[in-house]
Design a protein around this motif. Structure first.
Motif, short mmCIF file in Angstrom:
data_model
loop_
_atom_site.label_atom_id
_atom_site.label_comp_id
_atom_site.label_asym_id
_atom_site.label_seq_id
_atom_site.Cartn_x
_atom_site.Cartn_y
_atom_site.Cartn_z
N ASP A 105 0.84 -1.21 0.00
CA ASP A 105 0.00 0.00 0.00
C ASP A 105 0.87 1.26 0.00
O ASP A 105 0.51 2.27 -0.60
CB ASP A 105 -0.92 0.03 1.24
N SER A 116 -7.25 2.44 -8.20
CA SER A 116 -8.10 1.31 -7.80
C SER A 116 -7.36 0.31 -6.91
O SER A 116 -7.97 -0.59 -6.37
CB SER A 116 -8.63 0.59 -9.05
N ARG A 128 -8.21 1.83 -1.42
CA ARG A 128 -9.25 2.80 -1.18
C ARG A 128 -8.73 4.08 -0.53
O ARG A 128 -9.28 5.16 -0.74
CB ARG A 128 -10.28 2.13 -0.26
N SER A 129 -7.66 3.95 0.21
CA SER A 129 -7.20 5.11 0.97
C SER A 129 -6.70 6.24 0.06
O SER A 129 -6.55 7.37 0.51
CB SER A 129 -6.09 4.71 1.94
N ILE A 134 -8.30 7.89 -1.79
CA ILE A 134 -9.34 8.91 -1.85
C ILE A 134 -8.90 10.19 -1.13
O ILE A 134 -9.37 11.28 -1.43
CB ILE A 134 -10.69 8.38 -1.27
N PRO A 138 -12.44 5.07 -5.87
CA PRO A 138 -11.81 3.79 -5.57
C PRO A 138 -12.80 2.62 -5.60
O PRO A 138 -12.39 1.48 -5.70
CB PRO A 138 -11.22 4.00 -4.17
N CYS A 192 -14.76 -2.59 -2.08
CA CYS A 192 -13.58 -3.41 -1.84
C CYS A 192 -14.03 -4.70 -1.18
O CYS A 192 -15.22 -4.94 -1.02
CB CYS A 192 -12.59 -2.66 -0.96
N ARG A 205 -18.37 0.51 0.74
CA ARG A 205 -17.52 1.64 1.14
C ARG A 205 -17.76 2.93 0.35
O ARG A 205 -16.92 3.38 -0.43
CB ARG A 205 -16.04 1.23 1.09
N VAL A 227 -18.38 7.09 -0.39
CA VAL A 227 -17.61 8.28 0.03
C VAL A 227 -18.54 9.49 0.17
O VAL A 227 -18.12 10.62 0.03
CB VAL A 227 -16.43 8.59 -0.92
#
Ligand code: UD1
Length: 419
Positions: A50, A90, A93-94, A96, A114, A117, A122, A124
């Motif tokens: 990540d 993609s 997700r973080s 974002i 994103p 998941c 999830r 936004v």
């Protein structure tokens, strides 16, 4: 290259393990670097996929990044792109939170959403509604999100839920502005305090993180700084589960005692003894664990959702029935099928998992389906009779640095092999 973890279980662990820097603190701090006009030096930055992905995004945007072991240096070139391609966005997700950082710096950002998941849909929506209140115009179309603003206008924002990502995104959006913003019902996780500390070192004026209301007095410029990332409380709780599951005594070093507090009751109830000395925890576990009557995941300072699955795995061979209630993510229980394949007796009723303790687990071929579920399978493999082969390791590599190396040093029989 496809790889698998091969674990021959039933080995007692002993010795010590050193916890790395927190992934969930490092990610928003790396994003925040686009706000800074000078070099940022981060220490204790974990070596995880990540983090690699986030660095790739920073490089794409126009930052110069160098990395040596746990030290990462980020220099914003001054010419940033306002978009992030789908393939980079993609992966996690973080990413974002680049929305807030880029919009603050450039007045615009064009990102791919994103999406959902492994853990569920999830959305936004909380991020988006908050941005709109701060005078950011948002257009969502075909999986893309475009933000633009001529000027961020401060507001008093009430979050309907203390979302970690939304709190971070608003902090990043407003830190570099000439206006005052209040976030009520803000997330209180240690990683939020860490982001505040980092931004303030760079010249921001933010207070209140760790409490319900964060006050951001925007500043015109952010400079660089040197910052060491706080220890990963979730990695620490995972190693606590490994020790508990194998009836072992180990020392867990480089932890922040206060951040471990929300999980301590569960291990005490399971029969483990814990001694905290400075930044180190010695955990001693009984041969047979007790059941934990009821665990319910909550926002900080409640029991963290990310610590749950390894604790479910260890409870699979406890004396009695553990009731686990997940309130944050819909699909947290993906790994339970694999645990049952290994002999566990866990039933899911919507958000509740009922874990009936069994005598033993047995090795099997299983697939990691998400990060913490993957850690639960490692936990199960450590306590199972026979050999467990775990595939789909990219999930585990998102959040655990050197897991097989650390466990080998502790005495586990675990290795990474080509599939
Ligand atoms: C962060 C952590 C993750 C952790 C989670 C909860 C990072 C990189 N990830 O994720 O490991 O499990 O906090 O502690 O730090 N929600 C909405 N609308 C929104 C935002 C969130 O409905 O706009 C919902 C989510 O779907 C989820 C819940 O709120 O059910 C919690 O999400 P959030 O606190 O935002 O978690 P993340 O920041 O995604």
């Amino acid at each position: 290259m496809l790889e698998k973890l091969v674990i021959n279980g039933r080995k007692q662990l002993c010795g010590e393990v050193k916890i790395h820097g927190a992934k969930n603190a490092a990610l928003p701090i790396l994003c925040a670097c686009v706000l800074c006009d000078e070099k940022v030096v981060l220490k204790n930055c974990p070596k995880l996929s990540d983090i690699d992905n986030t660095i790739e995004i920073l490089e794409y945007l126009g930052c110069k990044v160098t990395r040596e072991e746990d030290r990462v240096e980020i220099l914003n070139s001054g010419y940033l792109k306002d978009n992030i391609p789908k393939n980079l966005m993609s992966k996690m997700r973080s990413s974002i939170v680049f929305l807030g950082a880029l919009t603050a710096k450039l007045g615009r950002a064009n990102l791919f959403l994103p999406g959902g998941c492994e853990l569920g849909p999830r959305p936004v929506d909380i991020h988006i509604k908050s941005f709109e209140k701060l005078n950011v115009c948002i257009v969502e179309q075909r999986g893309k999100i475009a933000c633009s603003t001529d000027k961020i206008k401060g507001a008093s924002i009430n979050l309907p839920f203390p979302s970690v990502g939304a709190t971070e995104n608003i902090m990043l959006l407003t830190a570099l502005s000439d206006t005052k913003t209040l976030i009520h019902n803000a997330a209180r996780e240690p990683e939020i305090i860490e982001l505040q500390n980092f931004l303030n070192k760079c010249g921001a004026d933010i207070s209140g993180a760790g409490g319900n209301c964060i006050v951001i007095n925007g500043v015109k410029k952010l400079h660089g700084c040197y910052h060491s990332i706080l220890p990963d409380r979730i990695e620490a709780s995972t190693y606590m589960s490994f020790a508990a599951a194998t009836g072992s005594t180990i020392s867990i070093k480089n932890i922040c005692n206060e951040h471990i507090e929300p999980v301590v009751f569960a291990f005490r109830e399971a029969g483990c003894e814990m001694n905290f000395v400075k930044n180190e925890l010695k955990i001693s576990s009984p041969k047979k664990l007790n059941r934990i009557a009821h665990i319910k995941t909550l926002v900080y300072p409640g029991f963290p959702t990310d610590s749950g699955m390894p604790i479910i795995a260890m409870s699979a061979i406890a004396n009695g029935t553990t009731i686990f209630e997940e309130t944050i993510f819909q699909n947290r229980y993906n790994a339970i099928g694999a645990l049952n394949k290994m002999g566990a007796n866990i039933k899911i009723y919507d958000r509740i998992a009922v874990v009936e303790g069994v005598e033993n687990l047995y090795g099997a071929d299983v697939e990691a389906t998400d990060l913490r579920g993957g850690a639960a399978l490692v936990c199960a493999g450590l306590m199972a009779y026979g050999t467990t082969n775990i595939t789909q390791l990219h999930h585990i590599d998102r959040g655990y640095e050197n897991i097989e190396y650390n466990l080998s040093l502790l005495g586990a029989d675990i290795k990474r092999e080509k599939e």
